[in-house]
Design an enzyme around this catalytic site. Structure first.
Site, PDB file in Angstrom:
ATOM      1  N   HIS A   1      32.938  39.236  27.617  1.00 35.62           N
ATOM      2  CA  HIS A   1      32.830  40.656  27.987  1.00 35.62           C
ATOM      3  C   HIS A   1      32.623  40.730  29.510  1.00 35.62           C
ATOM      4  O   HIS A   1      31.566  41.152  29.989  1.00 35.62           O
ATOM      5  CB  HIS A   1      31.660  41.294  27.245  1.00 35.62           C
ATOM      6  CG  HIS A   1      31.665  42.789  27.250  1.00 35.62           C
ATOM      7  ND1 HIS A   1      32.679  43.540  27.809  1.00 35.62           N
ATOM      8  CD2 HIS A   1      30.756  43.682  26.760  1.00 35.62           C
ATOM      9  CE1 HIS A   1      32.400  44.820  27.660  1.00 35.62           C
ATOM     10  NE2 HIS A   1      31.241  44.936  27.039  1.00 35.62           N
TER      11      HIS A   1
ATOM     12  N   ARG B   1      29.026  50.514  34.759  1.00 38.07           N
ATOM     13  CA  ARG B   1      30.312  50.142  34.154  1.00 38.07           C
ATOM     14  C   ARG B   1      31.429  50.929  34.834  1.00 38.07           C
ATOM     15  O   ARG B   1      32.504  50.389  35.122  1.00 38.07           O
ATOM     16  CB  ARG B   1      30.300  50.448  32.647  1.00 38.07           C
ATOM     17  CG  ARG B   1      29.520  49.473  31.788  1.00 38.07           C
ATOM     18  CD  ARG B   1      30.218  48.129  31.657  1.00 38.07           C
ATOM     19  NE  ARG B   1      31.543  48.244  31.093  1.00 38.07           N
ATOM     20  CZ  ARG B   1      31.811  48.327  29.783  1.00 38.07           C
ATOM     21  NH1 ARG B   1      30.825  48.299  28.900  1.00 38.07           N
ATOM     22  NH2 ARG B   1      33.052  48.415  29.359  1.00 38.07           N
TER      23      ARG B   1
END
Length: 309
Positions: free
Chosen positions: A129, A291
């Site tokens: 990830h 993010r």
């Protein structure tokens, strides 16, 4: 042309370039300036796994960069009806400027990238990830935890643990990974990380004692014990992970100014207590916001490399 499939594909300088670019773009946005770095470009977002943060951050990020994003679930495209990945890749990459994929197997992502004419970004696989780690390290920088930090990862030896291993071994800091017996990291990933650590000077510690990992740490992080695909063994996992909850007692073993990270969604009372995730040391919502900004840095960096080809 470069893809963003795993942090193992990048040097320390390249990782920091992307994060610095994300911080620069974040500062511009906070000041009310929206530079159209990706004006008139289209990002295809293929989701075989559902998501909150991944979809919102990429879609909003592309909008803020002057482009557009297309949400494509496996139900929306022929991939979900059996079209080969390589055919989907060759079609979509002729129509879009960049592709983000959130899927199960890393090999599916790599096959797509092999046949794509445009940069491909790993939005999450079962193995890695990497976009999350870009946001995590950006958050560490903003909270002054990027200078020779000690990071403790407590929990499952999953894609988050693997990505922390790649980041630490590339950047050269100390990472302590505490997993229950039987839930250790993939040996292949560990071998790669150990090889990178020899070059960077990183220190990697593996233990089944979470207290050993957390003691004196600058950053404490964890992840869900029951990821998508693990639901059938939920009860067994809850028993096997007893003692691995990051609670107030465990956080007291870390440095007094340590921060707590979690990629979210968090299951309060399991991998982290309510008191910790809502406490003063928790920066999980700064991390979630990052993010958006870190991924803008990745996309703009990849676009520059594509144009330079």
């Amino acid at each position: 042309m470069r893809h963003f499939l795993t942090l193992k594909d990048f040097s320390k300088d390249e990782i920091l370039q992307m994060i610095d670019l994300g911080l620069k773009i974040k500062a511009e946005v906070k000041a009310g300036r929206f530079t159209p770095y990706l004006e008139h470009q289209a990002l295809a977002m293929i989701f075989e796994k559902s998501s909150t943060r991944t979809r919102v951050s990429f879609e909003v990020g592309m909008y803020q960069l002057g482009g557009t994003a297309l949400f494509l679930s496996s139900r929306d495209i022929q991939l979900g009806r059996g079209e080969p990945m390589k055919d989907t890749a060759r079609v979509i990459s002729r129509m879009c400027d960049m592709v983000m994929i959130r899927t199960f197997g890393q090999e599916k992502l790599e096959e797509f990238a092999k046949f794509s004419q445009v940069p491909v970004i790993n939005g999450l696989t079962d193995k890695y990830h990497p976009v999350q780690l870009m946001a995590d390290y950006m958050t560490m920088i903003e909270h002054g935890k990027d200078q020779n930090p000690i990071v403790a990862y407590v929990g499952d030896g999953n894609n988050m643990a693997h990505s922390w291993l790649m980041l630490a071994s590339k950047l050269g800091f100390e990472l302590r990974v505490a997993t229950p017996k039987g839930y250790e990291c993939d040996p292949e990933v560990v071998a790669d990380a150990m090889a990178f650590a020899k070059q960077s000077g990183a220190t990697l510690l593996f233990t089944d004692d979470p207290k050993e990992a957390v003691r004196g740490a600058d950053v404490v992080t964890t992840d869900t014990w029951v990821s998508m695909g693990d639901e059938a063994e939920k009860e067994k996992r809850l028993k096997d992970f007893a003692g691995f909850t990051v609670d107030e007692a465990m956080m007291k073993l870390a440095r007094a100014d340590a921060i707590f990270l979690h990629c979210l969604p968090a299951y309060r009372g399991l991998e982290v207590s309510e008191e910790v995730i809502e406490g003063e040391q928790s920066v999980v919502f700064d991390e979630a916001e990052n993010r958006l900004h870190a991924q803008k840095g990745v996309m703009v960096w990849l676009d520059a490399k594509r144009k330079a080809c």
